[in-house]
Write a protein that holds these residues in place. Sequence first.
Motif, PDB file in Angstrom:
ATOM      1  N   ALA A   1      46.337  53.541  40.902  1.00 56.76           N
ATOM      2  CA  ALA A   1      46.259  52.259  40.195  1.00 56.76           C
ATOM      3  C   ALA A   1      47.332  52.157  39.116  1.00 56.76           C
ATOM      4  O   ALA A   1      48.021  51.133  39.003  1.00 56.76           O
ATOM      5  CB  ALA A   1      44.873  52.087  39.590  1.00 56.76           C
ATOM      6  N   GLU A   2      47.490  53.202  38.326  1.00 60.42           N
ATOM      7  CA  GLU A   2      48.444  53.176  37.209  1.00 60.42           C
ATOM      8  C   GLU A   2      49.879  53.025  37.683  1.00 60.42           C
ATOM      9  O   GLU A   2      50.711  52.428  36.988  1.00 60.42           O
ATOM     10  CB  GLU A   2      48.294  54.453  36.376  1.00 60.42           C
ATOM     11  N   GLN A   3      50.188  53.566  38.851  1.00 60.69           N
ATOM     12  CA  GLN A   3      51.558  53.505  39.376  1.00 60.69           C
ATOM     13  C   GLN A   3      51.777  52.326  40.327  1.00 60.69           C
ATOM     14  O   GLN A   3      52.850  52.188  40.912  1.00 60.69           O
ATOM     15  CB  GLN A   3      51.895  54.818  40.082  1.00 60.69           C
ATOM     16  N   SER A   4      50.750  51.474  40.459  1.00 63.38           N
ATOM     17  CA  SER A   4      50.822  50.285  41.314  1.00 63.38           C
ATOM     18  C   SER A   4      51.279  50.628  42.728  1.00 63.38           C
ATOM     19  O   SER A   4      52.120  49.943  43.328  1.00 63.38           O
ATOM     20  CB  SER A   4      51.761  49.232  40.697  1.00 63.38           C
ATOM     21  N   LEU A   5      50.709  51.705  43.273  1.00 62.41           N
ATOM     22  CA  LEU A   5      51.057  52.137  44.613  1.00 62.41           C
ATOM     23  C   LEU A   5      50.179  51.429  45.644  1.00 62.41           C
ATOM     24  O   LEU A   5      49.029  51.093  45.373  1.00 62.41           O
ATOM     25  CB  LEU A   5      50.867  53.654  44.739  1.00 62.41           C
ATOM     26  N   LYS A   6      50.716  51.224  46.825  1.00 61.30           N
ATOM     27  CA  LYS A   6      49.944  50.647  47.919  1.00 61.30           C
ATOM     28  C   LYS A   6      49.283  51.764  48.699  1.00 61.30           C
ATOM     29  O   LYS A   6      49.955  52.663  49.195  1.00 61.30           O
ATOM     30  CB  LYS A   6      50.848  49.823  48.840  1.00 61.30           C
TER      31      LYS A   6
ATOM     32  N   ALA B   1      38.604  52.486  40.892  1.00 59.74           N
ATOM     33  CA  ALA B   1      39.641  53.047  40.027  1.00 59.74           C
ATOM     34  C   ALA B   1      40.586  51.984  39.476  1.00 59.74           C
ATOM     35  O   ALA B   1      41.455  52.291  38.661  1.00 59.74           O
ATOM     36  CB  ALA B   1      40.445  54.096  40.793  1.00 59.74           C
ATOM     37  N   GLY B   2      40.426  50.750  39.920  1.00 58.80           N
ATOM     38  CA  GLY B   2      41.256  49.672  39.399  1.00 58.80           C
ATOM     39  C   GLY B   2      42.484  49.356  40.219  1.00 58.80           C
ATOM     40  O   GLY B   2      43.376  48.635  39.747  1.00 58.80           O
ATOM     41  N   VAL B   3      42.551  49.858  41.449  1.00 58.21           N
ATOM     42  CA  VAL B   3      43.680  49.498  42.315  1.00 58.21           C
ATOM     43  C   VAL B   3      43.569  48.012  42.645  1.00 58.21           C
ATOM     44  O   VAL B   3      42.507  47.530  43.025  1.00 58.21           O
ATOM     45  CB  VAL B   3      43.687  50.336  43.615  1.00 58.21           C
ATOM     46  N   LYS B   4      44.659  47.277  42.468  1.00 61.99           N
ATOM     47  CA  LYS B   4      44.645  45.838  42.712  1.00 61.99           C
ATOM     48  C   LYS B   4      44.403  45.543  44.191  1.00 61.99           C
ATOM     49  O   LYS B   4      44.836  46.293  45.064  1.00 61.99           O
ATOM     50  CB  LYS B   4      45.965  45.219  42.266  1.00 61.99           C
ATOM     51  N   ALA B   5      43.742  44.435  44.444  1.00 54.20           N
ATOM     52  CA  ALA B   5      43.390  44.069  45.819  1.00 54.20           C
ATOM     53  C   ALA B   5      44.617  44.002  46.711  1.00 54.20           C
ATOM     54  O   ALA B   5      44.580  44.421  47.876  1.00 54.20           O
ATOM     55  CB  ALA B   5      42.653  42.730  45.825  1.00 54.20           C
ATOM     56  N   GLU B   6      45.722  43.484  46.183  1.00 55.06           N
ATOM     57  CA  GLU B   6      46.930  43.360  47.000  1.00 55.06           C
ATOM     58  C   GLU B   6      47.575  44.705  47.311  1.00 55.06           C
ATOM     59  O   GLU B   6      48.452  44.793  48.187  1.00 55.06           O
ATOM     60  CB  GLU B   6      47.952  42.437  46.324  1.00 55.06           C
ATOM     61  N   ASN B   7      47.142  45.746  46.609  1.00 57.28           N
ATOM     62  CA  ASN B   7      47.678  47.090  46.860  1.00 57.28           C
ATOM     63  C   ASN B   7      46.750  47.943  47.732  1.00 57.28           C
ATOM     64  O   ASN B   7      47.013  49.130  47.923  1.00 57.28           O
ATOM     65  CB  ASN B   7      47.957  47.810  45.545  1.00 57.28           C
ATOM     66  N   ILE B   8      45.665  47.343  48.224  1.00 57.14           N
ATOM     67  CA  ILE B   8      44.758  48.037  49.141  1.00 57.14           C
ATOM     68  C   ILE B   8      44.980  47.449  50.528  1.00 57.14           C
ATOM     69  O   ILE B   8      44.683  46.287  50.782  1.00 57.14           O
ATOM     70  CB  ILE B   8      43.291  47.880  48.720  1.00 57.14           C
ATOM     71  N   VAL B   9      45.530  48.252  51.416  1.00 57.16           N
ATOM     72  CA  VAL B   9      45.887  47.793  52.759  1.00 57.16           C
ATOM     73  C   VAL B   9      44.897  48.393  53.754  1.00 57.16           C
ATOM     74  O   VAL B   9      44.752  49.612  53.845  1.00 57.16           O
ATOM     75  CB  VAL B   9      47.328  48.204  53.119  1.00 57.16           C
ATOM     76  N   ILE B  10      44.215  47.528  54.501  1.00 57.57           N
ATOM     77  CA  ILE B  10      43.191  47.968  55.450  1.00 57.57           C
ATOM     78  C   ILE B  10      43.845  48.286  56.799  1.00 57.57           C
ATOM     79  O   ILE B  10      44.644  47.514  57.311  1.00 57.57           O
ATOM     80  CB  ILE B  10      42.131  46.873  55.655  1.00 57.57           C
ATOM     81  N   PHE B  11      43.496  49.450  57.356  1.00 56.16           N
ATOM     82  CA  PHE B  11      43.935  49.756  58.717  1.00 56.16           C
ATOM     83  C   PHE B  11      42.704  49.975  59.604  1.00 56.16           C
ATOM     84  O   PHE B  11      41.662  50.422  59.129  1.00 56.16           O
ATOM     85  CB  PHE B  11      44.861  50.985  58.752  1.00 56.16           C
ATOM     86  N   PRO B  12      42.793  49.634  60.909  1.00 54.34           N
ATOM     87  CA  PRO B  12      41.632  49.742  61.795  1.00 54.34           C
ATOM     88  C   PRO B  12      41.304  51.154  62.226  1.00 54.34           C
ATOM     89  O   PRO B  12      40.164  51.460  62.563  1.00 54.34           O
ATOM     90  CB  PRO B  12      42.027  48.884  62.999  1.00 54.34           C
TER      91      PRO B  12
END
Length: 268
Positions: free
Chosen positions: A154-159, A175-186
């Motif tokens: 989250a702190e490093q704005s990593l995807k 942990a506060g990871v932004k929604a746009e930085n959470i990538v869903i895979f099947p």
Amino acid sequence: MIDRSDVSCPLQTRARWPLAAITAGSIFTSHAYSVSATTLDEAQSHGVIIAVANEPPWMKLDPDGSPAGLGPERDKAILEEVGVTKFAGQMMEYGAMIPAIQSKRATLSSSGALFIQPERCQAVIFSNPVSCGGEAFILPGSLVGKVHSYKEVAEQSLKVGVCGGCTQQKLSIAAGVKAENIVIFPDGTSGMKLLADKRIDLLAHDTATAVDLQKRLSNSSVTQVVHVADTKLSCAAAAFSKDSVELRNAYNEGLRKIIASGKHLEIM
């Protein structure tokens, strides 16, 4: 440090034998019957439908549609101990498993598919824990030594790549990871492709799956698996609908028997 507390649902009996901790949109396949068994008698007469994810070698469907891999092979051995002999499989994403169980499109989720979590215990009932493991990141070489926790992601704005509906998605959000930085895979293979194509910075999974994915689909000169700091030990179990208590209890008895006989270790 791995916290070994809170690995079972409230009011559910914990396993009374040593656990074998292993380092270890929905797509449905066709099956012979549309409504899954609820009682032990129904399961013995008509068989069961096992929900599996596309995560070989842990879970898969054989070309004929039958469930295979470590989890389903273990489920079959457990249920055969209580007289269940017919098995069908449905492949789906992790997040679709509980809705499938609730709607009776599946009898149970395979034993290694879902970790026991308090919110899941509100929706389904779990067997005794079958396997336990920690959390891991698959990191490119450039991030090794720089990322040890979800907070640092989250702190490093990593995807971060996570499977939909999985524990790793919940941990990222907490942990506060932004929604746009959470990538869903099947599935894990798709996640590793995202990592290789640099569409995500790292991939999160349970330790056993992460080790297998990295071994099969990458190499140590490109990526490494690292333990995630300050995460709890997660234990996986088979999940059943809330009106399948008798069948869940029979599953627990079958699990006890294959552990006592040594067949559990033989399968692993």
